[in-house]
Design a protein around this motif. Structure first.
Motif, PDB file in Angstrom:
ATOM      1  N   GLU A 198      17.468   5.105 -16.415  1.00 22.87           N
ATOM      2  CA  GLU A 198      16.729   3.876 -16.162  1.00 22.87           C
ATOM      3  C   GLU A 198      17.262   3.208 -14.908  1.00 22.87           C
ATOM      4  OE1 GLU A 198      16.602   1.271 -19.507  1.00 22.87           O
ATOM      5  OE2 GLU A 198      16.255  -0.507 -18.270  1.00 22.87           O
ATOM      6  N   PHE A 214       4.190   0.068 -11.405  1.00 24.83           N
ATOM      7  CA  PHE A 214       4.579   1.274 -10.688  1.00 24.83           C
ATOM      8  C   PHE A 214       4.916   2.384 -11.662  1.00 24.83           C
ATOM      9  CE2 PHE A 214       4.848  -0.065  -6.333  1.00 24.83           C
ATOM     10  CZ  PHE A 214       5.094  -1.429  -6.388  1.00 24.83           C
ATOM     11  N   PHE A 258      16.984  -2.996 -10.895  1.00 22.95           N
ATOM     12  CA  PHE A 258      16.727  -3.470  -9.543  1.00 22.95           C
ATOM     13  C   PHE A 258      17.303  -4.859  -9.310  1.00 22.95           C
ATOM     14  CE2 PHE A 258      13.835  -0.486  -7.538  1.00 22.95           C
ATOM     15  CZ  PHE A 258      13.427   0.295  -8.605  1.00 22.95           C
ATOM     16  N   GLY A 259      17.667  -5.096  -8.037  1.00 20.14           N
ATOM     17  CA  GLY A 259      17.959  -6.447  -7.608  1.00 20.14           C
ATOM     18  C   GLY A 259      16.669  -7.192  -7.337  1.00 20.14           C
ATOM     19  N   GLU A 260      16.799  -8.442  -6.919  1.00 22.56           N
ATOM     20  CA  GLU A 260      15.643  -9.292  -6.693  1.00 22.56           C
ATOM     21  C   GLU A 260      15.026  -9.109  -5.313  1.00 22.56           C
ATOM     22  OE1 GLU A 260      15.275 -10.034 -10.153  1.00 22.56           O
ATOM     23  OE2 GLU A 260      14.221 -11.633  -9.119  1.00 22.56           O
ATOM     24  N   PHE A 299      14.917  -3.341  -1.638  1.00 25.67           N
ATOM     25  CA  PHE A 299      15.439  -3.431  -3.002  1.00 25.67           C
ATOM     26  C   PHE A 299      16.597  -2.456  -3.180  1.00 25.67           C
ATOM     27  CE2 PHE A 299      12.643  -6.286  -5.135  1.00 25.67           C
ATOM     28  CZ  PHE A 299      11.435  -6.186  -4.466  1.00 25.67           C
ATOM     29  N   GLY A 302       0.779  -1.229   0.000  1.00 25.20           N
ATOM     30  CA  GLY A 302       0.000   0.000   0.000  1.00 25.20           C
ATOM     31  C   GLY A 302       0.809   1.277   0.000  1.00 25.20           C
ATOM     32  N   LEU A 303       2.112   1.152   0.182  1.00 26.35           N
ATOM     33  CA  LEU A 303       2.973   2.343   0.250  1.00 26.35           C
ATOM     34  C   LEU A 303       3.930   2.435  -0.927  1.00 26.35           C
ATOM     35  CD1 LEU A 303       3.825   2.316   4.056  1.00 26.35           C
ATOM     36  CD2 LEU A 303       2.146   3.747   2.870  1.00 26.35           C
ATOM     37  N   GLY A 304       3.960   1.437  -1.746  1.00 23.63           N
ATOM     38  CA  GLY A 304       4.868   1.461  -2.883  1.00 23.63           C
ATOM     39  C   GLY A 304       6.309   1.348  -2.440  1.00 23.63           C
ATOM     40  N   LEU A 305       7.183   1.971  -3.193  1.00 23.00           N
ATOM     41  CA  LEU A 305       8.614   1.966  -2.858  1.00 23.00           C
ATOM     42  C   LEU A 305       8.997   3.316  -2.263  1.00 23.00           C
ATOM     43  CD1 LEU A 305       8.424  -0.266  -5.187  1.00 23.00           C
ATOM     44  CD2 LEU A 305      10.862   0.121  -5.408  1.00 23.00           C
ATOM     45  N   PHE A 324      12.037  -2.415 -15.871  1.00 26.02           N
ATOM     46  CA  PHE A 324      11.737  -1.225 -16.654  1.00 26.02           C
ATOM     47  C   PHE A 324      10.808  -1.570 -17.823  1.00 26.02           C
ATOM     48  CE2 PHE A 324      12.552   2.782 -18.654  1.00 26.02           C
ATOM     49  CZ  PHE A 324      12.699   2.529 -20.002  1.00 26.02           C
ATOM     50  N   LEU A 369       2.159  -6.234 -10.802  1.00 33.66           N
ATOM     51  CA  LEU A 369       2.073  -4.954 -10.096  1.00 33.66           C
ATOM     52  C   LEU A 369       2.824  -3.916 -10.917  1.00 33.66           C
ATOM     53  CD1 LEU A 369       1.053  -3.712  -7.427  1.00 33.66           C
ATOM     54  CD2 LEU A 369       3.199  -4.432  -6.368  1.00 33.66           C
ATOM     55  N   TYR A 423       7.349   0.867 -14.399  1.00 37.32           N
ATOM     56  CA  TYR A 423       8.018  -0.378 -14.068  1.00 37.32           C
ATOM     57  C   TYR A 423       6.968  -1.440 -13.764  1.00 37.32           C
ATOM     58  CZ  TYR A 423      12.473   2.042 -13.686  1.00 37.32           C
ATOM     59  OH  TYR A 423      13.600   2.761 -13.967  1.00 37.32           O
ATOM     60  N   ASN A 483       7.416 -11.836  -6.173  1.00 38.91           N
ATOM     61  CA  ASN A 483       8.713 -12.200  -5.594  1.00 38.91           C
ATOM     62  C   ASN A 483       9.893 -11.865  -6.505  1.00 38.91           C
ATOM     63  OD1 ASN A 483       7.501 -13.364  -3.230  1.00 38.91           O
ATOM     64  ND2 ASN A 483       6.905 -15.078  -4.524  1.00 38.91           N
ATOM     65  N   ARG A 484       9.749 -10.826  -7.281  1.00 35.05           N
ATOM     66  CA  ARG A 484      10.819 -10.385  -8.173  1.00 35.05           C
ATOM     67  C   ARG A 484      11.082  -8.907  -7.976  1.00 35.05           C
ATOM     68  NH1 ARG A 484      11.748 -13.560 -12.564  1.00 35.05           N
ATOM     69  NH2 ARG A 484      13.727 -12.430 -12.591  1.00 35.05           N
ATOM     70  N   GLY A 485      12.203  -8.434  -8.495  1.00 34.76           N
ATOM     71  CA  GLY A 485      12.478  -7.007  -8.512  1.00 34.76           C
ATOM     72  C   GLY A 485      11.684  -6.316  -9.611  1.00 34.76           C
ATOM     73  N   LEU A 486      11.755  -4.998  -9.637  1.00 40.78           N
ATOM     74  CA  LEU A 486      11.045  -4.231 -10.652  1.00 40.78           C
ATOM     75  C   LEU A 486      11.806  -4.254 -11.967  1.00 40.78           C
ATOM     76  CD1 LEU A 486      10.015  -3.047  -7.864  1.00 40.78           C
ATOM     77  CD2 LEU A 486       9.474  -0.986  -9.161  1.00 40.78           C
ATOM     78  N   SER A 531       2.235   4.258  -5.439  1.00 39.14           N
ATOM     79  CA  SER A 531       1.968   3.146  -4.527  1.00 39.14           C
ATOM     80  C   SER A 531       1.726   1.826  -5.242  1.00 39.14           C
ATOM     81  CB  SER A 531       0.767   3.472  -3.639  1.00 39.14           C
ATOM     82  OG  SER A 531      -0.351   3.782  -4.439  1.00 39.14           O
ATOM     83  N   GLY A 532       1.656   1.868  -6.559  1.00 42.25           N
ATOM     84  CA  GLY A 532       1.490   0.643  -7.331  1.00 42.25           C
ATOM     85  C   GLY A 532       0.041   0.321  -7.634  1.00 42.25           C
ATOM     86  N   PHE A 584       8.281   6.969  -6.456  1.00 42.19           N
ATOM     87  CA  PHE A 584       7.368   5.961  -6.972  1.00 42.19           C
ATOM     88  C   PHE A 584       5.955   6.159  -6.460  1.00 42.19           C
ATOM     89  CE2 PHE A 584       9.884   2.767  -9.194  1.00 42.19           C
ATOM     90  CZ  PHE A 584      11.161   3.164  -8.874  1.00 42.19           C
ATOM     91  N   GLN A 627       6.369  -5.300 -11.779  1.00 44.60           N
ATOM     92  CA  GLN A 627       6.916  -6.245 -10.797  1.00 44.60           C
ATOM     93  C   GLN A 627       6.078  -7.512 -10.788  1.00 44.60           C
ATOM     94  OE1 GLN A 627       6.635  -5.210  -6.619  1.00 44.60           O
ATOM     95  NE2 GLN A 627       8.604  -6.176  -6.179  1.00 44.60           N
TER      96      GLN A 627
END
Lengths: 111, 113
Positions: free
Chosen positions: A99, B90, A102-104, A90, A40-43, B46, B88, B36, B41-44, B105-106, B103, B38
């Motif tokens: 651009e 963003f 991101f990591g996992e 992240f 609910g808060l995003g990143l 582009f 998801l 972006y 269980n993965r990163g975002l 909130s998605g 960002f 998602q």
């Protein structure tokens, strides 16, 4: 192609313990970031670094510290973990075109 | 101050139908806008970006976004949704500090067969 590598992928931690989340990139990007993702808060940006040797505070820096000794590494440290720091973290870097890569993610649970 | 709003927590569409995921922004100066995606269980990852030029930007997986300066919007669109688009999404804006990204909130996109 590795890109951004984060470790650990998941960790359960007792409150009050110190924890360092590791982040390494192999793209030679100058800028690096740490975000936390909460439902609910995003990143939300915790800390960032525009280049090796410099760091800056993001939106939610309290309770966290970072260092940038070289281009590739950008560790995030929780000096004394609290339950509100339970989140998915992240690490990211950005290139000249802006651009983000991101990591996992690192899933942290503080009990 | 820079900010991004995604007014819909969730968007539901049927496979084959067009989809729109909404995004509005507030930024000082010229906006640098991004989408972006998602997966669980993965990163975002582009999808696309707008920096300057044509208001309609095309990106990965058949997605596109339209920059509207007067409405300060950057909605994500796709003419025909796939079940595999469920994820998801963003929206993000790059602020005055060249390297700071903000960002929304998605928005969870559900595409049903």
């Amino acid at each position: 192609i590795a890109g951004i590598t984060q470790a650990p992928t998941s960790q359960i931690l007792a409150a009050g313990r110190r924890m360092t989340l590791r982040c390494t990139q192999d793209m030679r990007h100058n800028a690096m970031y740490w975000y936390r993702q909460d439902l609910g808060l995003g990143l939300r940006l915790i800390h960032y670094s525009n280049t090796a040797g410099t760091t800056g505070k993001g939106e939610v820096p309290d309770g966290y510290s970072v260092s940038r000794a070289n281009t590739d590494d950008f560790p995030l440290t929780l000096a004394s973990a609290v339950p509100s720091q339970t989140s998915v973290y992240f690490c990211a870097s950005s290139d000249q075109a802006g651009e983000l890569f991101f990591g996992e993610g690192s899933r942290l649970t503080v009990l | 101050a820079q900010s991004v709003a995604q007014p819909e927590d969730q968007v539901n569409v049927a496979e084959g139908n067009p989809l729109t995921v909404k995004c509005t922004y507030s930024v000082s100066g010229n906006p640098y806008l991004f989408w972006y995606v998602q997966y669980p269980n993965r990163g975002l990852q582009f999808l696309l970006k707008y920096i300057t030029g044509d208001n309609l930007v095309k990106g990965s997986y058949g997605f596109e976004a339209e920059f509207n300066k007067s409405q300060t919007s950057f909605h994500l669109k796709k003419p025909s949704a796939l079940v595999s688009d469920s994820a998801l999404y963003f929206c993000a804006v790059r602020g005055n500090n060249f390297n700071k990204f903000y960002f929304g909130s998605g928005t969870k996109l559900n595409v049903k067969p």
